[in-house]
Design an enzyme around this catalytic site. Structure first.
Site: not given
Ligand code: UD1
Length: 419
Positions: A22-23, A94, A118, A123, A306, A398
């Site tokens: 995802k990132n 974000r 968040c 952040r 994470d 997500r």
């Protein structure tokens, strides 16, 4: 709202296919804004965050074609017709803030909502904005929006005060379009950043220092659309690795990239897991007790923030006490109270969790508070005696592709129920 129901105590055996990251996918999608023509991305994970990013980009005028089953996205930014990313879209994710760098790079101007905080605290985006200003971009903050004017943009030498992933991505998106040298120092070295560097190189930017803390970029106004494959999700792989640690058994993480997981693998081996790198990916086996192992989150190649929540879950069943410290996001511990409801013995002192193992976890109703916190509760549910009900699992959707299906395929007893 959906919830997950897990019957704990079943070992995991078999294979889990690791999805695209995802990132990594989100910054690559943002990079498609920089060019006229169609960018084709493959190994795209089926995730809500990817769809949200799609909506942000469609709102700018991109035409997006999706083949979710094949993991393909094609993004055509030829008719980009807006310079604005509104609050309603940016607040939900974000990474939408990458629209700032992308729009400045393509249009020389942008109006992008500030992302806000968040669940685990503020952040900030000060490093993003300072870097842009160093490149000659004028920044105004008005009614919660960043309004950027890049009519006097130029190459620059900018030192990030912290190697922020988000700031590095935004600054790269801009620097890749400036036909002068920009030197970015103390940049993030996360594999997802390197994936973006490689994409920008293929698109036509000259970038030296790939994978290091200093990037020298000579951009071009004439970037080309390309095809790119998204790298494997190291956090998803790390989460399944921890799942074997908690539930026992042996699974192969197909497609996982061991080089991106060096620190997690080292810690897992220290904790007593057997890890083998194979041609297919990474094989993880647990037999016997786990040893307590301290971790402290750090920028890559350190232990990822994470993976912090998942590690606390794992350590709750290890044989002794351990400390887990988050130095990146010091308030990111909302999962601890829920883990305690499942029987974990954890005490917090500022950003340090002390975990007293081994706890006998027992199923209970718990609530997800954010993406990785939810993953941590799933792991605990796999090890807990009896039934664990996890509500608010939209967070999981997500960032984890078909989580319950993947876990069921390796023997977990887990189902989704609509409330
Ligand atoms: C971080 C993680 C990333 C993870 C993501 C989502 C790091 C270095 N980054 O990325 O791996 O996928 O969370 O969980 O571990 N900061 C500022 N000013 C800024 C930008 C950041 O002070 O302008 C601070 C943040 O508050 C934080 C640190 O720098 O303490 C890391 O920020 P950054 O890497 O940008 O965070 P994310 O992109 O959210």
């Amino acid at each position: 709202m959906d919830k997950l129901i897990i019957q704990g105590g079943h070992e995991l055996h078999g294979e889990v296919q690791i999805a695209g990251a995802k990132n990594a996918a989100l910054p690559l999608m943002a990079a498609s804004v920089l060019v006229h023509g169609t960018t084709e991305l493959s190994n795209i994970p089926r995730l809500v965050d990817v769809r949200t990013m799609g909506r942000v980009l469609e709102n700018l005028g991109l035409v997006i074609e999706r083949d979710e089953d094949a993991g393909r996205l094609s993004l055509n930014a030829t008719n980009l017709n807006s310079d604005t990313a509104p609050y309603e879209l940016v607040k939900t994710m974000r990474a939408s803030f990458y629209a700032l760098g992308a729009l400045i790079g393509r249009l020389g101007k942008a109006k992008v909502s500030l992302p806000g905080g968040c669940a685990w605290g503020p952040r900030p985006v000060d490093i993003h904005l300072k870097g842009l200003e160093a490149m000659g971009v004028t920044i105004d903050l008005d009614e919660g929006y960043v309004i950027a004017d890049a009519s006097r943009i130029h190459g620059a030498h900018f030192v990030l005060s912290f190697p922020s992933v988000g700031a590095t991505v935004n600054l790269l998106l801009v620097a890749a379009t400036i036909p002068e040298e920009t030197v970015l120092d103390n940049v993030a070295r996360e594999p997802e950043v390197t994936a973006l560097v490689r994409m920008l190189q293929q698109m036509g930017a000259t970038i030296e220092g790939t994978g290091s803390s200093t990037l020298r970029i000579v951009g071009t106004r004439d970037l080309k659309p390309i095809k790119q494959k998204v790298i494997a999700d190291r956090i998803e792989a790390g989460t399944y690795l921890a799942a074997v640690g908690m539930a026992g058994g042996e699974i192969t993480l197909k497609g996982a990239e061991p080089e991106h997981l060096t620190m997690v693998i080292a810690k897992a081996v220290e904790a007593g897991l057997h890890i083998t790198v194979t041609a297919e990916g990474i094989r993880v086996r647990r037999n016997g007790e786990l040893r307590p192992v301290d971790v402290e989150t750090a920028v890559y190649p350190g232990f990822a923030t994470d993976m912090q929540a998942q590690w606390i879950a794992l350590m709750s069943v290890a044989n002794g006490s351990s400390f887990v410290t988050d130095t990146i996001y010091t308030d990111r511990f909302t999962h601890v109270a829920e883990l305690i409801r499942l029987g974990a013995k954890v005490t917090m002192k500022e950003n340090v969790a002390k975990i007293q193992g081994p706890a006998t976890l027992k199923g209970a109703p718990v609530m997800s508070t954010d993406l990785r916190a939810s993953a941590c509760l799933v792991l605990a549910g796999l090890a807990a005696k009896g039934e664990t009900h996890i509500s608010r699992i939209y967070h999981l959707d997500r960032g984890y592709e078909r989580l319950e299906e993947k876990l069921r395929n390796v023997g977990a007893v887990i189902e989704r129920q609509s409330e």
